[in-house]
Design a protein around this motif. Structure first.
Motif, PDB file in Angstrom:
ATOM      1  N   TYR A 368      15.894  15.213  -5.263  1.00 48.57           N
ATOM      2  CA  TYR A 368      15.763  16.658  -5.460  1.00 48.57           C
ATOM      3  C   TYR A 368      14.652  17.271  -4.614  1.00 48.57           C
ATOM      4  N   PHE A 369      13.608  16.444  -4.304  1.00 47.63           N
ATOM      5  CA  PHE A 369      12.463  17.038  -3.587  1.00 47.63           C
ATOM      6  C   PHE A 369      12.052  16.248  -2.340  1.00 47.63           C
ATOM      7  N   GLY A 370      12.900  15.367  -1.901  1.00 46.60           N
ATOM      8  CA  GLY A 370      12.555  14.610  -0.689  1.00 46.60           C
ATOM      9  C   GLY A 370      11.361  13.693  -0.897  1.00 46.60           C
ATOM     10  N   GLY A 371      11.002  13.415  -2.139  1.00 49.00           N
ATOM     11  CA  GLY A 371       9.940  12.432  -2.426  1.00 49.00           C
ATOM     12  C   GLY A 371       8.660  13.049  -2.952  1.00 49.00           C
ATOM     13  N   THR A 372       8.386  14.329  -2.677  1.00 48.01           N
ATOM     14  CA  THR A 372       7.128  14.929  -3.144  1.00 48.01           C
ATOM     15  C   THR A 372       7.418  16.083  -4.110  1.00 48.01           C
ATOM     16  N   ILE A 373       6.792  16.052  -5.269  1.00 45.17           N
ATOM     17  CA  ILE A 373       7.027  17.098  -6.283  1.00 45.17           C
ATOM     18  C   ILE A 373       6.261  18.362  -5.865  1.00 45.17           C
ATOM     19  N   THR A 494      -0.076  15.879  -7.975  1.00 40.79           N
ATOM     20  CA  THR A 494       1.362  15.783  -7.746  1.00 40.79           C
ATOM     21  C   THR A 494       1.687  14.331  -7.414  1.00 40.79           C
ATOM     22  N   TYR A 495       2.942  14.075  -7.134  1.00 39.91           N
ATOM     23  CA  TYR A 495       3.354  12.703  -6.799  1.00 39.91           C
ATOM     24  C   TYR A 495       4.182  12.692  -5.521  1.00 39.91           C
ATOM     25  N   THR A 496       3.902  11.709  -4.670  1.00 39.33           N
ATOM     26  CA  THR A 496       4.789  11.429  -3.538  1.00 39.33           C
ATOM     27  C   THR A 496       5.274  10.002  -3.747  1.00 39.33           C
ATOM     28  N   VAL A 497       6.511   9.865  -4.151  1.00 37.60           N
ATOM     29  CA  VAL A 497       6.992   8.546  -4.599  1.00 37.60           C
ATOM     30  C   VAL A 497       7.509   7.704  -3.435  1.00 37.60           C
ATOM     31  N   HIS A 498       7.552   6.405  -3.652  1.00 36.95           N
ATOM     32  CA  HIS A 498       8.120   5.479  -2.656  1.00 36.95           C
ATOM     33  C   HIS A 498       9.107   4.611  -3.400  1.00 36.95           C
ATOM     34  N   LYS A 499      10.347   4.740  -3.023  1.00 43.37           N
ATOM     35  CA  LYS A 499      11.357   3.932  -3.701  1.00 43.37           C
ATOM     36  C   LYS A 499      11.094   2.447  -3.399  1.00 43.37           C
TER      37      LYS A 499
END
Ligand code: MSP
Length: 644
Positions: A368-373, A494-499
C-alpha cells in the motif's frame, strides 16, 4: 546510584552423559530470566557450568580408558556447544575442576573445620553410588535410594562430618522469616516434614574410597563430598575464597538458584546450612521446577528415548524449541514432551499467529505504501483497545516473569498477538486501500500494526532472542531496546519495512512426525540387553556363595515317558553315589549326544519331583537364541570340581 544487580544460576551439570531436553529446560528458563533482567537494566550475572568430580565420573573414565580429566574435558566441550546452539547468554561457565574453585573449596572446608562445624568420625550407612548420596535407614525405601530407586549399599569408613544436626532449627526459622525462599511452596513443606522435622543427621562430607575429587585439606587421603564441592560453585564463581572477591561483594546473595525438583534438598537444607556455617548470607530464592517427562514416564538412555535437543533445534530452530519448552509446561509442575505437541505448537502459535502477523503486515506496508508508512495518519475505531491491551500485557508479563510463570507470561503475550491479528480483520486494510480518502486511516492502521509487532518483539525477546531480532529487522528498526519500550505506543515515528523470509514455516505434521521419529531412533540406538541386565537386582558375593556349583559327568540318559520335554540324567558328581536330575532339554539333545559329557550341576538345589522323576539338582544351559538351548559342557574337568 549504582545499577541494581541480579544474579541467577542454573544447576551445574554432570558431564557423565549427553545432556537432554530436561537439562536444556533448566538452562533455557534461566536464560529467559537473565535476558529479561538485562533488558530491564539490571546489572545481571548468569552462571552455569559443570559438576565434574565424584566416583561416577572416575568409574566412567576408567571404563573409557582415559583419565577423569580427559573424560570430562570432552563432554564439557559438548555441553558448551549445546549452550551456544541454544543461544544461552551465561556470563560465566564454571567447572568444578577449575583451579580457583578447587582452592576456594579447600578454604571453605578449612574454615568450617576450624570452626568445629566439620569433625572427624566414622561413616556407616547406606550410600547410593549413582546419586552420590547418603541415606539413613528411614530415608531409604525398601533398601533403595528414595531419589532414583536404585539399591543402596552399606558402607563404613573414617570420614569427616558436617554438623548439619545443629542447623535444623535455624533452617526452620529462616524459612519462616523468609516466605518465598523456597518455591513452589509445596517443596518447602516437603523439606520441613520429610527431612527437618524428623531430625537432621550430620552429613558425611568426605570420601576415601575413590580419588577423583578435591582433597580434604587436613587429610589428603580423603576427597571432599561432591555436593559440598558442587554447591559452593555459586560463590566461588564470584571469587569467594580467592584474592579478588569484588564480584562476590557485588552479586552475592544470588537472586535465584533455578534447579530441578530432584535436587531441592541439597539446595534448601545443605546449602543454606553451609552458608550459615560460613556466616555468609543466604540466596534470596531457590526455585525447584518440575520435570520434562515423556508420555511413558522418564527419559532413559537404556529405553532409547532420551530426547536430544540438538535434533529438534536443527529441524525447527532454536527459538521454536525455547518457546515450546517454556510455553508448554507450567514451570513448577511436571510436563509431558511430545513431538506432536511441539509441531502443533509451532504451527499454531508460531507459524500461524506470530509469523503470519509479521508477514501480512510487512507485505501490506509494501503493497500500500511502497514500504514506508506516510506521516499523515488518522486514528479510528479499535485503536484505543489495542493500545490498552499492549499496556496491560506489559504489566502482566512483568508480574508473570517475576514469579517465573513462563507459560502464563507467554499465554498473555499471545493474547496480544491474537488481538493484533484481530485488529487486521476489524480494520480491513484491503477495503481502506480501495478508497483514496481513507489513506490516512490506512496509514494509521499500518503504523499501529508495526507498533504492536515492535512491542511483541520486546515481549518475546527473553524467550526467542533471534526471532525478536529478525522481526525488528523486518520492521526496519534497531536491534537493541529497553524493556520499558514495550507497552507504549508511539515509540517510532514511522516504519520503513524490509520483507524477509518466513520466520516460522508451517510443518506438515504427518510427514514430519515420521521423519523426526526416524531421526530420533537413529540417534538413540536401543540396547535391550543392557536394559535387561541393568534391571536385574544385584546380589552380594554371599548370596552367590550359597549356590553350590559342581562339575558332573553324565553316565546315563533316557527320555521320560510321561513328559516329551524332559530327559532323565544319571550323573557322576564325584561322590561315588549316582545322582538323578531331570532336565527340560529333550527338544535340543538326544540321550546319545549327552552320555559321557561333563556339565555344570547346581548341586544344592532342593529335590523336586518332575513328572514322576525325583530330580536332585539342575544342570546349567544357556538360552542361545529365540528357540535354542545349549548345555554348558566342561569336558576334561574332574567330576566333583567346584565351579565358582
Ligand atoms: N550436578 C548436579 C547439580 C549440582 S548444582 C550445585 C545435578 N546435575 S544433573 O546434570 O544431573 O542435573 C542438572 C539439572 O537438570 C537438575 O536441576 C535436574 O533437575 C535437571 N533435569 C534433569 N533431567 C530433567 C528432566 N527430565 N526435566 C527437567 N529437569 C531435569 O543434579
Amino acid at each position: 546510584m549504582d545499577k541494581k544487580t541480579f544474579y541467577i544460576t542454573t544447576p551445574i551439570y554432570y558431564p557423565s552423559d549427553k545432556l537432554h531436553i530436561g537439562h536444556t529446560y533448566s538452562t533455557v528458563a534461566a536464560d529467559a530470566i537473565a535476558r529479561y533482567k538485562r533488558f530491564q537494566g539490571f546489572d545481571t550475572f548468569f552462571l552455569t557450568g559443570t559438576d565434574e568430580h565424584g566416583q561416577k565420573i572416575e568409574d566412567k573414565a576408567k571404563e573409557a580408558g582415559v583419565t577423569p580429566k580427559e573424560y570430562v574435558d570432552k563432554i564439557v566441550a559438548g555441553i558448551k556447544d549445546l549452550w551456544k546452539l541454544m543461544n544461552i547468554s551465561n556470563d560465566k561457565f564454571i567447572r568444578t575442576t577449575d583451579d580457583y574453585h578447587e582452592k576456594a573449596v579447600q578454604k571453605i572446608f578449612t574454615k568450617m573445620y576450624e570452626k568445629g562445624d566439620i569433625y572427624k568420625g566414622y561413616y556407616e550407612g547406606l550410600y547410593c553410588k549413582p546419586c552420590e548420596s547418603f541415606w539413613t535407614e528411614t530415608q531409604a525405601v525398601d533398601g533403595k535410594c528414595p531419589d532414583c530407586g536404585r539399591p543402596v549399599t552399606n558402607e563404613r569408613e573414617e570420614a569427616y562430618f558436617f554438623k548439619l544436626s545443629a542447623y535444623g532449627d535455624k533452617l526452620l526459622k529462616y524459612y519462616e522469616d523468609h516466605p518465598g525462599f523456597i518455591e513452589p511452596v509445596s517443596r518447602q513443606n516437603e523439606m520441613v516434614n520429610n527431612f527437618i522435622k524428623p531430625g537432621l543427621q550430620d552429613l558425611c562430607v568426605s570420601r576415601s574410597s575413590f580419588k577423583w575429587g578435591i582433597p580434604v585439606p587436613v587429610n589428603e587421603d580423603h576427597v571432599i563430598y561432591v555436593w559440598l564441592d558442587a554447591l559452593t560453585n555459586y560463590v566461588t564463581a564470584l571469587g569467594f575464597g580467592s584474592e579478588d572477591d569484588t564480584m562476590y561483594k557485588k552479586f552475592w546473595p544470588a537472586d535465584v538458584h533455578l534447579i530441578g525438583k530432584d535436587i531441592i534438598r541439597f539446595h534448601t537444607i545443605y546449602w543454606p546450612a553451609f552458608l550459615m556455617s560460613l556466616d555468609e548470607p543466604l540466596p534470596e530464592k531457590v526455585y525447584g521446577h518440575g520435570w520434562v517427562l515423556l508420555e511413558g514416564g522418564k527419559m532413559s538412555k537404556s529405553k532409547g528415548n532420551v530426547v536430544d535437543p540438538v535434533i529438534l533445534a536443527e529441524r525447527y530452530g532454536v527459538d521454536a524449541l525455547r518457546y515450546y519448552l517454556l510455553r508448554e509446561i507450567a514451570f513448577g509442575s511436571d510436563g509431558v514432551f511430545s513431538n506432536e505437541n511441539l509441531i502443533n505448537r509451532i504451527n499454531s502459535d508460531l507459524a500461524n499467529d506470530l509469523g503470519n502477523l509479521v508477514s501480512r503486515t510487512v507485505a501490506m506496508v509494501e503493497k500500500y505504501f511502497g514500504g514506508t508508512i506516510p506521516a499523515e495518519r488518522e486514528t479510528g475505531e479499535f485503536d484505543a483497545e489495542l493500545k490498552a491491551l499492549a499496556a496491560q500485557t506489559k504489566t502482566d508479563a512483568e508480574a508473570d516473569l517475576d514469579k517465573l510463570n513462563f507459560s502464563v507470561a507467554l499465554t498473555n503475550i499471545w493474547k496480544f498477538v491474537s488481538r493484533t491479528n484481530k485488529y487486521i480483520d476489524e480494520t480491513a486494510p484491503w477495503t481502506l486501500a480501495k478508497d483514496e480518502s481513507k489513506k490516512a486511516r490506512l496509514a494509521e492502521v499500518m503504523y499501529n500494526l508495526c507498533e504492536s509487532i515492535r512491542i511483541i518483539s520486546v515481549l518475546i525477546a527473553p524467550f526467542m532472542p533471534a526471532t525478536a531480532a529478525e522481526i525488528r529487522n523486518q520492521l526496519g528498526i534497531k536491534a537493541d531496546f529497553e524493556w520499558e519500550e514495550c507497552g507504549i505506543f508511539g515509540k517510532e515515528e514511522t516504519y520503513t519495512v524490509h520483507k524477509g523470509g518466513i520466520i516460522f514455516p508451517r510443518i506438515d505434521l504427518e510427514k514430519e512426525l515420521a521423519e523426526l521419529e526416524a531421526a530420533q531412533a537413529a540417534a538413540n540406538p536401543v540396547n535391550p540387553l543392557k536394559e535387561e541386565i541393568q534391571g536385574v537386582a544385584k546380589i552380594g558375593i554371599d548370596d552367590f556363595a550359597k549356590v553350590d556349583l559342581r562339575v558332573a559327568k553324565i553316565v546315563e540318559c533316557e527320555p521320560v515317558k510321561k513328559a516329551k520335554k524332559l530327559l532323565k540324567l544319571t550323573l557322576d558328581d564325584g561322590t561315588g553315589d549316582p545322582r538323578t536330575v531331570a532336565s527340560g532339554i529333550a527338544k535340543w539333545y538326544k540321550p546319545e549326544d549327552l552320555i559321557g559329557k561333563s556339565v555344570i550341576l547346581v548341586s544344592n538345589l532342593k529335590p523336586a519331583v518332575l513328572c514322576g522323576v525325583e530330580s536332585c539338582g539342575m544342570i546349567i544351559a544357556a538360552d542361545a537364541g529365540e528357540d535354542d538351548v545349549k548345555v554348558i559342557f566342561v569336558d576334561g574337568v574332574p567330576a566333583g570340581s567346584k565351579v565358582r
